[in-house]
Design an enzyme around this catalytic site. Structure first.
Site, PDB file in Angstrom:
ATOM      1  N   PRO A 205      41.776  69.194  77.628  1.00  0.00           N
ATOM      2  CA  PRO A 205      42.804  68.186  77.323  1.00  0.00           C
ATOM      3  C   PRO A 205      42.873  67.898  75.828  1.00  0.00           C
ATOM      4  O   PRO A 205      41.861  67.872  75.139  1.00  0.00           O
ATOM      5  CB  PRO A 205      42.331  66.949  78.108  1.00  0.00           C
ATOM      6  CG  PRO A 205      41.392  67.468  79.145  1.00  0.00           C
ATOM      7  CD  PRO A 205      40.746  68.683  78.561  1.00  0.00           C
ATOM      8  N   THR A 210      51.100  70.827  75.793  1.00  0.00           N
ATOM      9  CA  THR A 210      52.433  70.240  75.932  1.00  0.00           C
ATOM     10  C   THR A 210      53.174  70.247  74.600  1.00  0.00           C
ATOM     11  O   THR A 210      54.396  70.423  74.560  1.00  0.00           O
ATOM     12  CB  THR A 210      52.309  68.811  76.477  1.00  0.00           C
ATOM     13  OG1 THR A 210      51.531  68.824  77.682  1.00  0.00           O
ATOM     14  CG2 THR A 210      53.673  68.226  76.781  1.00  0.00           C
ATOM     15  N   HIS A 425      14.020  53.833  66.075  1.00  0.00           N
ATOM     16  CA  HIS A 425      14.528  54.828  67.036  1.00  0.00           C
ATOM     17  C   HIS A 425      15.460  55.828  66.338  1.00  0.00           C
ATOM     18  O   HIS A 425      15.273  57.054  66.457  1.00  0.00           O
ATOM     19  CB  HIS A 425      15.269  54.111  68.175  1.00  0.00           C
ATOM     20  CG  HIS A 425      15.810  55.039  69.220  1.00  0.00           C
ATOM     21  ND1 HIS A 425      15.151  55.277  70.409  1.00  0.00           N
ATOM     22  CD2 HIS A 425      16.947  55.787  69.267  1.00  0.00           C
ATOM     23  CE1 HIS A 425      15.856  56.127  71.130  1.00  0.00           C
ATOM     24  NE2 HIS A 425      16.954  56.450  70.458  1.00  0.00           N
ATOM     25  N   GLU A 426      16.442  55.331  65.609  1.00  0.00           N
ATOM     26  CA  GLU A 426      17.367  56.226  64.919  1.00  0.00           C
ATOM     27  C   GLU A 426      16.668  56.954  63.777  1.00  0.00           C
ATOM     28  O   GLU A 426      16.989  58.115  63.490  1.00  0.00           O
ATOM     29  CB  GLU A 426      18.568  55.440  64.390  1.00  0.00           C
ATOM     30  CG  GLU A 426      19.377  54.721  65.457  1.00  0.00           C
ATOM     31  CD  GLU A 426      19.886  55.663  66.529  1.00  0.00           C
ATOM     32  OE1 GLU A 426      20.124  56.854  66.220  1.00  0.00           O
ATOM     33  OE2 GLU A 426      20.046  55.229  67.685  1.00  0.00           O
ATOM     34  N   ASP A 501      19.361  59.906  75.503  1.00  0.00           N
ATOM     35  CA  ASP A 501      18.620  61.018  74.898  1.00  0.00           C
ATOM     36  C   ASP A 501      17.910  61.845  75.961  1.00  0.00           C
ATOM     37  O   ASP A 501      17.924  63.076  75.918  1.00  0.00           O
ATOM     38  CB  ASP A 501      17.603  60.483  73.890  1.00  0.00           C
ATOM     39  CG  ASP A 501      18.255  59.670  72.778  1.00  0.00           C
ATOM     40  OD1 ASP A 501      19.410  59.972  72.444  1.00  0.00           O
ATOM     41  OD2 ASP A 501      17.605  58.741  72.270  1.00  0.00           O
TER      42      ASP A 501
END
EC number: 3.4.24.-
Length: 760
Positions: A205, A210, A425-426, A501
């Site tokens: 998509p 179209t 964490h990041e 994750d």
């Protein structure tokens, strides 16, 4: 139904209602009489206050003209009242006794009046019914429900051209050929080419299927009909097949034309056994579509273009040549395609100097054309929200984040502890990815909450890739497990923030084992196949085709992969714990870090060696000889510019060379006085058919001719007054006797022996 038609219909109904009301109003002869109770009328009769009276026997009403009005009649001298059945004679006698003038009227019913009473309401109901039917499309209810609901694009509609389409050059080239065939058919017909009957556009998509159809409609110059696949099948049985027939009949009347069916999988789904006991209305519609596309009927000049996201569920009979001669994939754009798409959608918009569209194209790997258009539009909306006048680079950056993760959750209150966990964490994701050798570099890391995420780290590949190695997939696993490893290392317990994750890591590891055959223990075998029925969506019927022991081994291999990646991430974070703390502190302070800032923080981080625990080839020892170098690598070593222009495909060069040779041959033949076929102009005669009108060509080398051919002129039938016929065809070699001469066949055989190559 447009506004003009609605106004016209309402006006017509109002006029009909007004005419009906006028007819009944002016045909009422009781106007001027005051209605009173029957007792009041009897009182006036008994009081000898009646001057004249009229008894309407059919209506059972009495009209009185009084000598003088009074309070009971409110001063009116004309009154009217009803009387019970059977009292007409008594009223007549009472009025006669008072010497009043009495007349009796027996009205006969008017046929026109009776018709109007019953027909006029019916006409009003029918008019309302037709109006609402037309407002709802005219095909769902009322008359003509079997008619096609296809819309023909008019010249007044805004046109989309191929210049508005970018990123799908291959699809544009294929569709442009159809447009060129419709406008210049002679060039193709000269080669005996036939126009494709059907073109199927398939892809994810948002890739522009179209939009491509709209571009064809804008440039084809022929009638263009558009319809959705869901418009064929509705609640009535047989409507779908009827609409298919009507659609193609309408198209044949406007031939040549193009029909575009969007989402054709709604009607072209593969036929099955009819599970669930339902009727086969969809199959009936599909069968009619198959017949109309390529059956006994003629559909010359009608081209069908269809679009779908699910080509795998379409019926095989629908996909065969003759129905869909071309199947064009419309995939996500590559780097050059993304640049072109961004340029198209940024055209006409004020862009600042720091708006780097090339860099934006590199950071939006995997985005479709619709996603990129949405990015530009979101950047424009953000700029307008801040009362800006030009779209800047930060606005584009924010727009990308909004499209990927959703809007920023500004109103969410996050505690300091949760913010710290998110930063580590990041930071764990970022540091683990930076230390791995086979992964794309991290472009940006942030702890700002968006959508359902509390933060994210973005890894942007340097170039588009169609293949992934085992080392790259293992590096992806390490990247995914870096956040969980940081939580365990710093806070001594995991959190729920790593749920996505873990899901992503499990998906990658399972695909490595069951789909890509990267486990030496299980071998290069694909485990699990889909056996589902098409009416169940195929995927719902997936069944394992392996034993329980193999399933247990698959689970063990998946767990082994994830644990190895988890351990690798743990070791990276343990080794560079100080760097992790520095990164977390910068994130808590700035909330978002980009590549230049990350490079300064990770200046001392070295790349780790690849994980080798899954490099077992099962007794097959890889070669130590390195692969050859590509022309690009050799050019870089020599210091030459690269890449060079991509050469045209071999078939294009061959066609061009053959065309030039044919044109040269025709020009040479024209200079020697021969016609198009190498014969003197105007010498072709009907009598030549006895021997054939052309010289046979057996694929021999140039200059060779068949022994004894053409026949001698003495063997040919003579025609009085006509010259000897000539035989157009391949020119004869220089010095060869003319076929029409009297040279003996023996001399011709000698000539053949001199010119014919030896075989053996």
């Amino acid at each position: 139904m447009n506004r003009k038609n609605v106004t016209r219909t309402i006006t017509a109904i109002a006029v009909v209602v007004l005419l009906g009301w006028s007819f009944f109003y002016f045909s009422d002869d009781t106007r001027g009489y005051k209605p009173v109770d029957t007792s009041v009328a009897i009182t006036q009769i008994n009081g000898d206050n009646v001057k004249s009276a009229q008894i309407d026997d059919r209506e059972q009403q009495l009209r009185l003209i009084l000598k003088k009005g009074n309070n009971e009649t409110d001063g009116s001298e004309k009154v009217i009242t009803k009387y019970p059945t059977g009292y007409a004679v008594d009223l007549f006698n009472a009025l006669s006794a008072k010497n009043a003038k009495v007349s009796t009227v027996v009205n006969q019913g008017s046929i026109l009046g009776e018709l109007l009473v019953y027909v006029l309401p019916l006409l009003l109901l029918v008019g309302l019914f037709v109006m609402f039917s037309r407002m709802q499309g005219g095909a769902r209810m009322g008359f003509g429900f079997g008619k096609s609901r296809a819309k023909q694009l008019s010249k007044d509609m805004p046109k989309t051209t191929f210049a508005d389409v970018a990123g799908v050059d291959e699809a544009v080239e294929e569709l442009y050929e159809i447009k060129d065939f419709l406008q210049n058919p002679s060039r193709y017909q000269a080669l005996g080419a036939k126009i494709p009957k059907g073109v199927l556009l398939y892809g994810p998509p948002g890739t522009g299927k179209t939009l491509l159809a709209r571009a064809v409609a804008g440039e084809a110059g022929v009638p263009f009909f558009t319809i959705s696949g869901s418009d064929f099948v509705e609640m009535f049985v047989g409507v779908g097949a009827s609409r298919v027939r009507d659609l193609f009949e309408q198209a044949k009347q406007n031939s040549p034309c193009i029909i575009f069916v969007d989402e054709i999988d709604a009607v072209g789904r593969q036929r099955g056994a009819g599970l669930g006991g339902g009727h086969d209305e969809r199959e009936q519609t599909l069968n009619q579509l198959l017949v109309e596309m390529d059956g006994f009927g003629d559909r010359a000049g009608v081209i069908l273009i269809a679009a779908t996201n699910r080509p795998d569920i379409l019926d095989p009979a629908l996909l065969r040549p003759g129905r869909f001669d071309r199947q064009i994939p419309v995939s996500n754009p590559d780097l050059a395609g993304r640049r072109a798409v961004l340029r198209v959608h940024s055209k006409g918009k004020p862009m600042a100097a720091d708006a780097d569209l090339d860099g934006l194209a590199k950071r939006t790997v995997g985005m479709t054309g619709a996603d990129l258009a949405n990015v530009i539009n979101e950047a424009a909306l953000l700029t307008a929200r801040e009362n800006g006048t030009v779209i800047t680079g930060p606005a584009l950056e924010e727009a990308v984040d909004r499209v990927i993760g959703g809007p920023r959750r500004k109103g969410r209150i996050i505690s300091e502890q949760e913010k710290k966990i998110t930063a580590y964490h990041e930071g764990g994701h970022t540091l683990a990815a930076w230390a791995m050798p086979d992964i794309e570099p991290i472009y940006k890391v942030t702890i700002l909450a968006r959508g359902r995420t509390g933060g994210h780290a973005v890894a942007v590949p340097e170039e588009d890739k169609g293949l992934r190695t085992r080392s790259e997939m293992i590096a992806q696993l390490v990247f995914a497990m870096g956040g969980r490893a940081a939580e365990e290392l710093v806070f001594r317990e995991p959190t729920t923030g790593a749920v996505s994750d873990i899901e992503q890591a499990t998906k990658i590891a399972r695909s490595m084992v069951t789909e890509f055959g990267m486990s030496s223990k299980l071998g290069a075998v694909k485990y699990g196949s889909e056996h589902g029925d098409p009416f169940l969506g195929r995927t719902m019927g997936t069944q394992p085709d392996y034993s329980h022991e193999v399933a247990r081994e698959i689970d063990e291999e998946v767990r082994k992969l994830i644990e190895a990646a988890h351990t690798e991430a743990w070791e990276i974070l343990t080794e560079y714990r100080d760097v992790l703390d520095t990164l977390a502190g910068e994130l808590l302070e700035k909330e978002t870090l980009h590549r230049p800032e990350l490079e300064s923080i990770f200046a001392d981080v070295e790349k780790r060696p690849r994980l080798t625990m899954f490099d077992d080839f099962g007794g097959r020892i890889p070669s130590d000889k390195p692969p050859i170098k590509t022309p690009g690598e050799l050019a870089i070593e020599r210091g030459e510019p690269w890449p060079q222009p991509v050469p045209e495909p071999a078939f294009k060069a061959a066609i061009a060379q053959a065309t030039q040779a044919a044109e040269a041959a025709r020009s040479d033949a024209g200079q020697t006085g021969h016609g198009a076929n190498g014969s003197p102009a105007g010498t072709h005669r009907s009598g030549d058919r006895q021997y054939g009108s052309t010289q046979p060509d057996y694929g021999a080398p140039a200059g060779w001719h068949a022994p004894g051919w053409p026949p001698r002129s003495s063997h040919r039938p003579s025609y009085s007054g006509e010259p000897a016929p000539t035989y157009p065809g391949q020119p004869y070699p220089t010095g060869q006797a003319d076929p029409g001469s009297d040279e003996s066949s023996a001399e011709q055989d000698d000539e053949v022996s001199r010119t014919k190559p030896a075989h053996g």
